[in-house]
Design a protein around this motif. Sequence first.
Motif, short mmCIF file in Angstrom:
data_model
loop_
_atom_site.label_atom_id
_atom_site.label_comp_id
_atom_site.label_asym_id
_atom_site.label_seq_id
_atom_site.Cartn_x
_atom_site.Cartn_y
_atom_site.Cartn_z
N UNK A 82 -31.48 -39.95 -10.74
CA UNK A 82 -32.61 -39.14 -10.27
C UNK A 82 -32.48 -38.95 -8.76
N UNK A 83 -32.83 -37.75 -8.29
CA UNK A 83 -32.63 -37.40 -6.88
C UNK A 83 -33.85 -36.64 -6.37
N UNK A 84 -34.39 -37.11 -5.25
CA UNK A 84 -35.54 -36.47 -4.61
C UNK A 84 -35.08 -35.87 -3.28
N UNK A 85 -35.46 -34.61 -3.03
CA UNK A 85 -35.15 -33.93 -1.76
C UNK A 85 -36.45 -33.41 -1.15
N UNK A 86 -36.71 -33.80 0.10
CA UNK A 86 -37.89 -33.32 0.84
C UNK A 86 -37.41 -32.48 2.02
N UNK A 87 -38.11 -31.37 2.28
CA UNK A 87 -37.81 -30.53 3.43
C UNK A 87 -39.02 -29.69 3.79
N UNK A 88 -38.91 -28.93 4.87
CA UNK A 88 -39.99 -28.04 5.29
C UNK A 88 -39.42 -26.68 5.64
N UNK A 89 -40.24 -25.65 5.42
CA UNK A 89 -39.88 -24.28 5.78
C UNK A 89 -41.16 -23.48 5.92
N UNK A 90 -41.28 -22.78 7.06
CA UNK A 90 -42.47 -21.95 7.31
C UNK A 90 -43.76 -22.74 7.14
#
Length: 448
Positions: free
Chosen positions: A375-383
């Motif tokens: 299992x893989x979690x990816x967090x990021x931000x945009x706008x």
Amino acid sequence: MLLVGMLALGTWLSGAIEKRMIRHEGELFALYMDSVLSDQVQSLASGGLLSDAGMLALDKLLHGTMLGERIVAFKLWSRDGRVLYSTDLTQIGLRSEITPALAAAFRGETQSRMFALEDEQRRLQGAHGSELIEIYAPVRQPKTGLILTVAEIDQTTDILDQTVGAAQAQSWMAVIAAATLMYLLLAALIMPASNTLIAQKQQLQEKVSELTNLLAEKEQVHERVARAAGGTTARYERSLHRIAVDLHDGPVQGIALAAMRLETLADVCRACSAAIGAKSTVAEDFKRLQDALNSAQQDVRSLSKGLHLPNIEELSLGDVARRVVRDYKSSSGMDVELTINNVPEDGPLPVKITLFRLLQESLANGFRHGGAVKQHIVLGTSNNRLEVAVRDDGRGFDPQAAQTEGHLGLQGMRERVEVLGGTFYLWSAVGQGTVVRADIPLTSRDGA
């Protein structure tokens, strides 16, 4: 623009009129001089010099006459550049370099130009004005048309100035009249259109003002909705917390007490040999009841623990994700890969709560229902939006069938994201794992 065009046109016309008048003056004067001088210069036809009678006739023509008053200087040139006659006696017999204007005159072309005099030239030539007209006029033999000599005449511009001034004044009047007429025509054509444009501009400004007010009202409504959504999320979690506490303090304790009491009764009846039915004794049934109560107690405790939200208000968004991964590993023994890209340290509490529940439910579903190993979690931000993605390599499923069957976990995740103005996306296929995506505005308000 119209005024600039009028000035440019008037200036161009004035210059063109002046050049044309100078050329015309030169041509007329050349024609006159050709008719007057042709008899006096006949001696040049044999290639000789100007005769004494010819010189005397020229002296009478150029001195004490109206023509002589206009002429400041007069010369007759030979083809080899020698002065045959001049009003300045010192110039007679001198040879000079043939100028382009003199050469053109010997080819039969009359040349005329206006030039300015320096102070010394005016003194020497006795001219009164500051400008003279220089004319090179060919003089021909009457019968053959052969050019015998070229007359160089420097004359005053008094009469020409008057003529040019009058013509230029008329041209300026014509330009002004044309410009005025054009202005009136344009005004007649443009005025109605201008009034229409002014009215349309006013209407457009009113529309823009109305739209601005509507946008402001919409922004206020959106802010109130966001604040209410944030408050709803927080209140929902408080309600879940109260339910968890009530389950722990009520049913869990009651089940524990019943289990303890059954354990005591089981000890008392352990020696009982009475059978209930054909295959079990009273002691065995007590034991089964005790096991069932212990199992129910564990289930209720797990349910209570799942409903209880840890204190995440002081945690950053990244720490919230790390807390979910740590709790999940503690309960399932499974490792989760966590990638955090440019996520702000802090965020609104409703966003933190939604992130916690979204990750918690996604990981639990992948483990319980999908049998996921990775299992893989990816967090990021945009706008200014938090982007979340959870992938697993589990068995996968048909999202349409799951939606029809009404899985509460998926529905709850979607509702939590959308109530904050975010978007929720689920992809899965049998044998290909599952992907859960969500983006949540980071401007969500905590609310009341």
